[in-house]
Design a protein around this motif. Sequence first.
Motif, PDB file in Angstrom:
ATOM      1  N   ALA A  13       0.820  -1.211   0.000  1.00 15.89           N
ATOM      2  CA  ALA A  13       0.000   0.000   0.000  1.00 15.89           C
ATOM      3  C   ALA A  13       0.857   1.266   0.000  1.00 15.89           C
ATOM      4  O   ALA A  13       0.382   2.348  -0.366  1.00 15.89           O
ATOM      5  CB  ALA A  13      -0.934  -0.001   1.205  1.00 15.89           C
ATOM      6  N   LEU A  14       2.110   1.141   0.386  1.00 12.01           N
ATOM      7  CA  LEU A  14       3.013   2.296   0.443  1.00 12.01           C
ATOM      8  C   LEU A  14       3.732   2.538  -0.879  1.00 12.01           C
ATOM      9  O   LEU A  14       4.447   3.529  -1.028  1.00 12.01           O
ATOM     10  CB  LEU A  14       4.054   2.088   1.552  1.00 12.01           C
ATOM     11  N   VAL A  15       3.550   1.633  -1.834  1.00  9.15           N
ATOM     12  CA  VAL A  15       4.248   1.739  -3.115  1.00  9.15           C
ATOM     13  C   VAL A  15       3.419   2.572  -4.087  1.00  9.15           C
ATOM     14  O   VAL A  15       2.236   2.282  -4.306  1.00  9.15           O
ATOM     15  CB  VAL A  15       4.499   0.337  -3.721  1.00  9.15           C
ATOM     16  N   PRO A  16       4.010   3.625  -4.704  1.00 10.32           N
ATOM     17  CA  PRO A  16       3.276   4.402  -5.716  1.00 10.32           C
ATOM     18  C   PRO A  16       3.176   3.607  -7.015  1.00 10.32           C
ATOM     19  O   PRO A  16       4.193   3.282  -7.628  1.00 10.32           O
ATOM     20  CB  PRO A  16       4.141   5.651  -5.895  1.00 10.32           C
ATOM     21  N   SER A  36      13.728  -4.302  -9.381  1.00 12.10           N
ATOM     22  CA  SER A  36      13.060  -3.966  -8.125  1.00 12.10           C
ATOM     23  C   SER A  36      13.643  -2.684  -7.557  1.00 12.10           C
ATOM     24  O   SER A  36      14.734  -2.244  -7.938  1.00 12.10           O
ATOM     25  CB  SER A  36      13.191  -5.115  -7.109  1.00 12.10           C
ATOM     26  N   PHE A  37      12.885  -2.089  -6.636  1.00 14.24           N
ATOM     27  CA  PHE A  37      13.298  -0.839  -5.998  1.00 14.24           C
ATOM     28  C   PHE A  37      14.254  -1.151  -4.853  1.00 14.24           C
ATOM     29  O   PHE A  37      13.938  -1.931  -3.965  1.00 14.24           O
ATOM     30  CB  PHE A  37      12.068  -0.094  -5.474  1.00 14.24           C
ATOM     31  N   GLY A  38      15.427  -0.531  -4.894  1.00 13.31           N
ATOM     32  CA  GLY A  38      16.445  -0.798  -3.882  1.00 13.31           C
ATOM     33  C   GLY A  38      16.797   0.390  -3.032  1.00 13.31           C
ATOM     34  O   GLY A  38      17.950   0.521  -2.603  1.00 13.31           O
ATOM     35  N   GLY A  39      15.849   1.281  -2.776  1.00 13.65           N
ATOM     36  CA  GLY A  39      16.122   2.446  -1.931  1.00 13.65           C
ATOM     37  C   GLY A  39      16.780   3.561  -2.711  1.00 13.65           C
ATOM     38  O   GLY A  39      16.110   4.430  -3.263  1.00 13.65           O
ATOM     39  N   ASP A  83       5.351  -0.439 -10.280  1.00 11.34           N
ATOM     40  CA  ASP A  83       5.974   0.450  -9.296  1.00 11.34           C
ATOM     41  C   ASP A  83       6.544   1.653 -10.050  1.00 11.34           C
ATOM     42  O   ASP A  83       7.512   1.525 -10.809  1.00 11.34           O
ATOM     43  CB  ASP A  83       7.092  -0.306  -8.559  1.00 11.34           C
ATOM     44  N   HIS A  84       5.955   2.825  -9.820  1.00 13.61           N
ATOM     45  CA  HIS A  84       6.346   4.015 -10.575  1.00 13.61           C
ATOM     46  C   HIS A  84       7.743   4.500 -10.198  1.00 13.61           C
ATOM     47  O   HIS A  84       8.350   5.293 -10.934  1.00 13.61           O
ATOM     48  CB  HIS A  84       5.321   5.136 -10.347  1.00 13.61           C
ATOM     49  N   ARG A  85       8.265   4.043  -9.076  1.00 19.29           N
ATOM     50  CA  ARG A  85       9.625   4.411  -8.703  1.00 19.29           C
ATOM     51  C   ARG A  85      10.650   3.723  -9.595  1.00 19.29           C
ATOM     52  O   ARG A  85      11.771   4.204  -9.759  1.00 19.29           O
ATOM     53  CB  ARG A  85       9.900   4.038  -7.244  1.00 19.29           C
ATOM     54  N   VAL A  86      10.257   2.583 -10.176  1.00 19.16           N
ATOM     55  CA  VAL A  86      11.175   1.793 -10.990  1.00 19.16           C
ATOM     56  C   VAL A  86      10.945   2.027 -12.476  1.00 19.16           C
ATOM     57  O   VAL A  86      11.901   2.085 -13.261  1.00 19.16           O
ATOM     58  CB  VAL A  86      11.010   0.287 -10.665  1.00 19.16           C
TER      59      VAL A  86
END
Length: 233
Positions: A28-31, A85-88, A205-208
């Motif tokens: 739920a915290l992932v954009p 994947s998102f790695g920070g 995941d929009h961060r990736v």
Amino acid sequence: MATAGDDDERIPMSQIRKVTARRLTEAALVPVFQLTTVLDASRMTELRRDINTRLADSGVKISVNDLIVRAVAVALAAHPEVNASFGGDAILRHKHVNVGVAVALEDGLVVPVVKDADRKSVSAIGAEVKDLAARARAGRLKLDEMSGGTFSVSNLGMFGIDAFTAVINPPEAAILAVGSTVDEPVVVDGEVQVRPRTRLTLTVDHRVLDGASAAAFLRDLTDLLAEPLRILV
């Protein structure tokens, strides 16, 4: 948090349900954003029927989902930006294509993983998924068989669901939701024909990934499934 009334039944959460709840809270915290396309499944269903007919004597039987998992693996190998994947403070692009396949249980959901799916045939993937699902329902999956996924597939088509949005499985960058295959009238070369069509929804995941990159992946995946002989070589 809900409070129990005097006549409410209290059902303790199983370990699987606790893990599912924790993972969904993380998700739920992932954009995220979603992309949906419609697949002409004519050749995919024909290929599945042909393979199962020809190999019936050998006991080999593949499902539509096996073809989808194989196509996903081939598409991921061609789109390393999605196999990530998102790695920070960095995006991790994975060297192995490990496709998780969602399996519904009575007390929760597990996602066993087909490791190196891009290097396996459709029949090998089908046999492995069948074995993983059977052992998942029997509670005999090992931890390493549920870890290391780089992408997931969730198929609710067998329940008659036309389309849905799957919740991403962190830290994976995307998950594919597969709806049922339904005969629909479509215009082909200026004529109305009835074709089997399947709706595919990609949650990202929009961060990736950005929209264009995700759309290119979904387009190529759809093209592979529309001409599925290419995933057999």
